[in-house]
Design a protein around this motif. Structure first.
Motif, mmCIF file in Angstrom:
data_model
loop_
_atom_site.group_PDB
_atom_site.id
_atom_site.type_symbol
_atom_site.label_atom_id
_atom_site.label_comp_id
_atom_site.label_asym_id
_atom_site.label_seq_id
_atom_site.Cartn_x
_atom_site.Cartn_y
_atom_site.Cartn_z
ATOM 1 N N HIS A 216 0.846 -1.192 0.000
ATOM 2 C CA HIS A 216 0.000 0.000 0.000
ATOM 3 C C HIS A 216 0.885 1.246 0.000
ATOM 4 O O HIS A 216 0.686 2.167 -0.794
ATOM 5 N N LEU A 217 1.876 1.236 0.884
ATOM 6 C CA LEU A 217 2.782 2.385 0.971
ATOM 7 C C LEU A 217 3.591 2.540 -0.317
ATOM 8 O O LEU A 217 3.775 3.645 -0.817
ATOM 9 N N ILE A 218 4.046 1.421 -0.858
ATOM 10 C CA ILE A 218 4.855 1.493 -2.081
ATOM 11 C C ILE A 218 4.037 2.095 -3.227
ATOM 12 O O ILE A 218 4.500 2.971 -3.956
ATOM 13 N N LEU A 219 2.795 1.642 -3.357
ATOM 14 C CA LEU A 219 1.989 2.151 -4.478
ATOM 15 C C LEU A 219 1.602 3.609 -4.280
ATOM 16 O O LEU A 219 1.471 4.365 -5.232
ATOM 17 N N ARG A 220 1.401 4.023 -3.028
ATOM 18 C CA ARG A 220 0.945 5.385 -2.766
ATOM 19 C C ARG A 220 2.074 6.394 -2.638
ATOM 20 O O ARG A 220 1.922 7.550 -3.020
ATOM 21 N N GLN A 221 3.184 5.966 -2.070
ATOM 22 C CA GLN A 221 4.183 6.931 -1.634
ATOM 23 C C GLN A 221 5.480 6.923 -2.433
ATOM 24 O O GLN A 221 6.345 7.748 -2.183
ATOM 25 N N THR A 222 5.637 5.983 -3.335
ATOM 26 C CA THR A 222 6.936 5.920 -4.017
ATOM 27 C C THR A 222 6.809 6.191 -5.512
ATOM 28 O O THR A 222 5.727 6.100 -6.096
ATOM 29 N N VAL A 223 7.934 6.500 -6.099
ATOM 30 C CA VAL A 223 8.019 6.714 -7.535
ATOM 31 C C VAL A 223 7.551 5.453 -8.274
ATOM 32 O O VAL A 223 6.839 5.532 -9.275
ATOM 33 N N TYR A 224 7.936 4.299 -7.735
ATOM 34 C CA TYR A 224 7.522 3.032 -8.337
ATOM 35 C C TYR A 224 5.994 2.976 -8.503
ATOM 36 O O TYR A 224 5.472 2.649 -9.566
ATOM 37 N N GLY A 225 5.301 3.320 -7.418
ATOM 38 C CA GLY A 225 3.846 3.276 -7.460
ATOM 39 C C GLY A 225 3.286 4.261 -8.472
ATOM 40 O O GLY A 225 2.421 3.920 -9.287
ATOM 41 N N LYS A 226 3.806 5.478 -8.443
ATOM 42 C CA LYS A 226 3.302 6.518 -9.344
ATOM 43 C C LYS A 226 3.466 6.089 -10.799
ATOM 44 O O LYS A 226 2.557 6.223 -11.613
ATOM 45 N N HIS A 227 4.617 5.537 -11.103
ATOM 46 C CA HIS A 227 4.873 5.124 -12.482
ATOM 47 C C HIS A 227 4.017 3.926 -12.873
ATOM 48 O O HIS A 227 3.622 3.787 -14.029
ATOM 49 N N THR A 228 3.718 3.068 -11.903
ATOM 50 C CA THR A 228 2.852 1.921 -12.190
ATOM 51 C C THR A 228 1.470 2.411 -12.623
ATOM 52 O O THR A 228 0.917 1.950 -13.624
ATOM 53 N N TYR A 229 0.928 3.353 -11.882
ATOM 54 C CA TYR A 229 -0.371 3.925 -12.259
ATOM 55 C C TYR A 229 -0.279 4.639 -13.603
ATOM 56 O O TYR A 229 -1.172 4.535 -14.441
ATOM 57 N N ALA A 230 0.792 5.395 -13.790
ATOM 58 C CA ALA A 230 0.927 6.185 -15.016
ATOM 59 C C ALA A 230 0.963 5.276 -16.243
ATOM 60 O O ALA A 230 0.312 5.550 -17.250
ATOM 61 N N LEU B 91 -0.787 12.983 -21.114
ATOM 62 C CA LEU B 91 -1.146 13.037 -19.707
ATOM 63 C C LEU B 91 -1.678 11.672 -19.271
ATOM 64 O O LEU B 91 -2.269 10.951 -20.066
ATOM 65 N N ALA B 92 -1.457 11.347 -18.012
ATOM 66 C CA ALA B 92 -2.025 10.113 -17.455
ATOM 67 C C ALA B 92 -3.374 10.456 -16.840
ATOM 68 O O ALA B 92 -3.450 11.181 -15.859
ATOM 69 N N ASP B 93 -4.438 9.936 -17.443
ATOM 70 C CA ASP B 93 -5.803 10.332 -17.084
ATOM 71 C C ASP B 93 -6.189 10.047 -15.637
ATOM 72 O O ASP B 93 -7.019 10.729 -15.071
ATOM 73 N N HIS B 94 -5.612 8.988 -15.067
ATOM 74 C CA HIS B 94 -6.047 8.607 -13.725
ATOM 75 C C HIS B 94 -5.267 9.325 -12.632
ATOM 76 O O HIS B 94 -5.546 9.142 -11.459
ATOM 77 N N LEU B 95 -4.299 10.137 -13.034
ATOM 78 C CA LEU B 95 -3.504 10.853 -12.037
ATOM 79 C C LEU B 95 -3.935 12.314 -11.978
ATOM 80 O O LEU B 95 -4.580 12.814 -12.898
ATOM 81 N N ASP B 96 -3.561 12.995 -10.905
ATOM 82 C CA ASP B 96 -4.007 14.377 -10.760
ATOM 83 C C ASP B 96 -2.989 15.362 -11.363
ATOM 84 O O ASP B 96 -2.016 14.953 -12.001
ATOM 85 N N VAL B 97 -3.264 16.638 -11.175
ATOM 86 C CA VAL B 97 -2.464 17.665 -11.849
ATOM 87 C C VAL B 97 -1.007 17.610 -11.430
ATOM 88 O O VAL B 97 -0.100 17.575 -12.264
ATOM 89 N N ALA B 98 -0.787 17.569 -10.110
ATOM 90 C CA ALA B 98 0.595 17.574 -9.616
ATOM 91 C C ALA B 98 1.339 16.329 -10.102
ATOM 92 O O ALA B 98 2.491 16.408 -10.538
ATOM 93 N N ASP B 99 0.661 15.186 -10.037
ATOM 94 C CA ASP B 99 1.288 13.945 -10.506
ATOM 95 C C ASP B 99 1.735 14.093 -11.955
ATOM 96 O O ASP B 99 2.826 13.667 -12.336
ATOM 97 N N ASN B 100 0.862 14.683 -12.766
ATOM 98 C CA ASN B 100 1.173 14.808 -14.181
ATOM 99 C C ASN B 100 2.274 15.834 -14.445
ATOM 100 O O ASN B 100 3.123 15.627 -15.300
#
Ligand SMILES: Nc1ncnc2c1ncn2[C@@H]1O[C@H](COP(=O)(O)OP(=O)(O)OP(=O)(O)O)[C@@H](O)[C@H]1O
Ligand SMILES: [Mg+2]
Lengths: 357, 256
Positions: A216-230, B91-100
């Motif tokens: 949970h922390l990895i997906l929410r708080q780390t670059v790894y998580g952010k890039h996974t979502y992206a 842009l990544a649609d599921h992320l917010d402004v700062a994330d993008n």
């Protein structure tokens, strides 16, 4: 230029009216299902599903049942954590059940005791050199198995551009073959005490909760998580934003493989044996837990909290069916229906967001 | 080393049989703002994708600040100092402004390889500052991109470029979906870049905007450059003649 709490440019925005987290719906579904079993229990058997009804036990809840529910989803739940991040990244992993099988067989071969009741271990796979090894050895062997399997998935998907469905299907078949070939289908048994202690009692739950919190922390708080979502959200955008998508995918699948391997270590320890058929269909259960928990098969959406709730829903339903004394066959049929239902729900959710745009 | 910032020689891209870009010779000088114009499918975005490493060119050379470059990917281009607003916005649609805004170059609180801890607060503050500076209207920066209007999305993409100092900014139709005020804001951002001496390549179909903002206009037609016009020496009608094919500059004759 007017500037409210978060609003810029004079547009009105009320921070209190934030959109509610999607996990809330999953939680409501969980509550609803428990209530349903509770009501059915009273109607049919005059017994409670959730609450303690025995006089000789001093407790409000039926802890025995609750423990079983959590215990029986813990091991697949660990796999589901890995599968969740795979699906969030827009992929899928069908190989986790077979990774469990193969890893369990190999791990157990390095966890055997030399003597069983004074006689040589009848299931010994290797010679004396592999007997009574320190518990760290099978653990490291297991993690290495998961690492290799996951890495193969990741490399195939990231660099040959094979769709994840096909790549992991390949490993699903091959790894199952490996687990049968390992001992010609014979089970591997009689682990050392140290290894047997790993998955004793409620230990699987402990690992599940710990790993759930960690990821949970990895997906929410780390670059790894952010890039996974992206990547799951818009792979081209991720690439254009400078994310090394291929490398990240290798990492995602490797981690998923290692989580499957951890599940294999715990499962074989808990069962005190490894069999070639271990983990069959676990991949589907893990995918189901994720999807029920709100992870979108289209990628970009989902969370570990959702998946944990999805796992609990899964466990409650199975336990509820046993409680209602329904046949195991019904359980499987209903399980199938739940998976399809969750995917339909996911599609419907996507259409709704699309319509809003 | 001269004052040439970007030079392409014989830059060419074929998609199978489609000759999307053919032998483009293009130069951009220090502090210069250049517009690329041309009809739909003329090869403008293709040109951008070759420079920014999104795609690999079929042939030709790219020289950036005097050095021949061959970006393996957009990350390389960005690290070299090229900031791009892609036509597809990226842009990544599921992320917010700062994330993008910080996608791919997140602010870090604690370095730990791929598992580095994100500094959400710093990114949010920087995002607010960037939006403020660019005058972009977004009611809630915690909203995900999928909940935003087309214009707001475009604003996010532009704010992303304008936030970071760059050695070259490329904007592919940045105002295509914007209202009057938002367009004016983007144009102001572009003027700020000009004052700061930061070079820019602007792709636009908007003649008024181009005439207002840039020093030079390069016209693309069917994958080829057909004109290179100083703003003072041309006007709208003249440019349109080049775009439609009524005219071709002598030095590009034979090419088109
Ligand atoms: N990936 C691709 N595969 C095949 N053909 C492509 C690809 N990308 C672009 N093209 C073709 O290359 C040509 C140039 O496309 P490009 O996107 O560069 O046009 P453009 O000048 O940016 O047009 P617009 O003003 O509409 O954005 C078009 O004919 C297009 O169909
Ligand atoms: Mg274009």
């Amino acid at each position: 230029m007017a500037n409210t709490a978060h609003g810029i440019g004079g547009l009105k925005y009320d921070p209190k009216k934030r959109t509610k987290p999607p996990e809330l719906n999953v939680f409501m579904a969980l509550v609803l299902i428990i209530v349903t079993f509770e009501v059915l229990g009273w109607l049919i058997y005059r017994d409670s599903f959730l609450f303690n009804t025995r006089d000789n036990v001093d407790a409000i809840f039926n802890w025995a049942r609750i423990n079983i529910i959590i215990l029986q989803v813990s091991i697949i739940g660990i796999i589901a954590i890995g599968v969740t991040q795979v699906i969030i990244s827009g992929g899928i992993d069908l190989s986790s059940g077979s990774i469990v099988g193969a890893t369990a067989m190999i791990v157990m071969s390095f966890a055997q005791t030399e003597l069983v009741n004074g006689n040589p271990n009848p299931k010994a796979v290797f010679g004396a050199w592999a007997m009574d090894l320190p518990v760290l050895v099978p653990i490291l062997v297991g993690l290495a198995c998961g690492l290799i399997a996951g890495c193969v998935n990741g490399l195939l998907i990231a660099y040959t551009r094979i769709p994840p469905f096909i790549a992991t299907l390949g490993l699903m078949v091959s790894a199952r073959g490996l687990s049968k070939w390992w001992t010609n289908g014979q089970p591997v048994s009689f682990p050392t005490e140290g290894f047997a202690a790993l998955g004793k009692g409620m230990m699987p739950v402990v690992y599940f909760i710990a790993l759930a919190i960690l990821f949970h922390l990895i997906l929410r708080q780390t670059v790894y998580g952010k890039h996974t979502y992206a990547i799951g959200s818009n792979e081209d955008a991720a690439r254009m934003s400078g994310i090394n998508v291929a490398r990240h995918k290798v990492l995602i699948y490797t981690i998923a493989g290692m989580l499957a391997a951890i599940a294999a270590i715990i499962l074989s320890s808990k069962n005190l044996t490894a069999q070639a058929g271990m983990g069959v269909m676990y991949e589907l259960d893990a995918i189901a837990m994720s999807v029920i928990g709100g992870v979108s098969l289209a990628g970009g959406r989902g969370s570990i909290i959702g998946t944990v709730l999805g796992a609990l829903i899964f466990g409650v339903i199975i336990s509820g069916f046993t409680f209602l004394k329904l046949d195991a066959y019904y359980q499987e049929m209903v399980k199938g229906a739940i998976i399809v239902g969750a995917v339909v729900l996911d599609q419907w959710r996507q259409r709704r967001t699309a319509a809003r745009m | 080393m001269s004052d040439i910032i970007l030079e392409t020689r014989d830059l060419t891209k074929h998609y199978g049989g489609v000759h999307a870009l053919e032998g483009a010779n293009f130069t951009l000088r220090k502090g210069e703002h250049v517009a690329i114009m041309g009809d739909n499918g003329a090869g403008k975005s293709t040109f951008v994708r070759q420079i920014t490493g999104v795609e690999q060119r079929t042939r030709g050379d790219i020289v950036f600040y005097g050095k021949p470059v061959s970006f393996a990917g957009p990350l390389d281009a960005r690290e070299a100092g090229i900031e791009t607003v892609f036509q597809t916005l990226a842009l990544a649609d599921h992320l917010d402004v700062a994330d993008n805004l910080f996608l791919g170059r997140e602010k870090i609180r604690f370095k730990l390889g791929p598992f580095s801890i994100l500094d959400y607060r710093a990114m949010r503050d920087a995002t607010l500052a960037a939006l403020e500076k660019t005058g972009v209207k977004i009611p809630n920066i915690h909203n995900t991109i999928e909940r935003m209007s087309g214009g707001q999305r475009q604003c996010v993409a532009i704010a992303r470029t304008a936030t970071f100092h760059s050695r070259l900014t490329i904007m592919d139709e940045p105002t295509a979906a914007l209202g009057v005020q938002e367009t004016a804001q983007v144009e102001n951002i572009i003027r700020t870049l000009k004052e700061a001496g930061e070079p820019l390549i602007l792709i636009s179909h908007n003649m008024r905007q181009v005439m207002d903002l840039v020093d030079r206009i390069v016209v693309f037609r069917r994958g080829r450059i057909v004109a290179n016009l100083k703003k003072e020496e041309t006007d709208g009608q003249d440019v349109v003649a080049y775009i439609t094919g009524a005219k071709t500059q002598p030095e590009y004759e034979g090419a088109a």
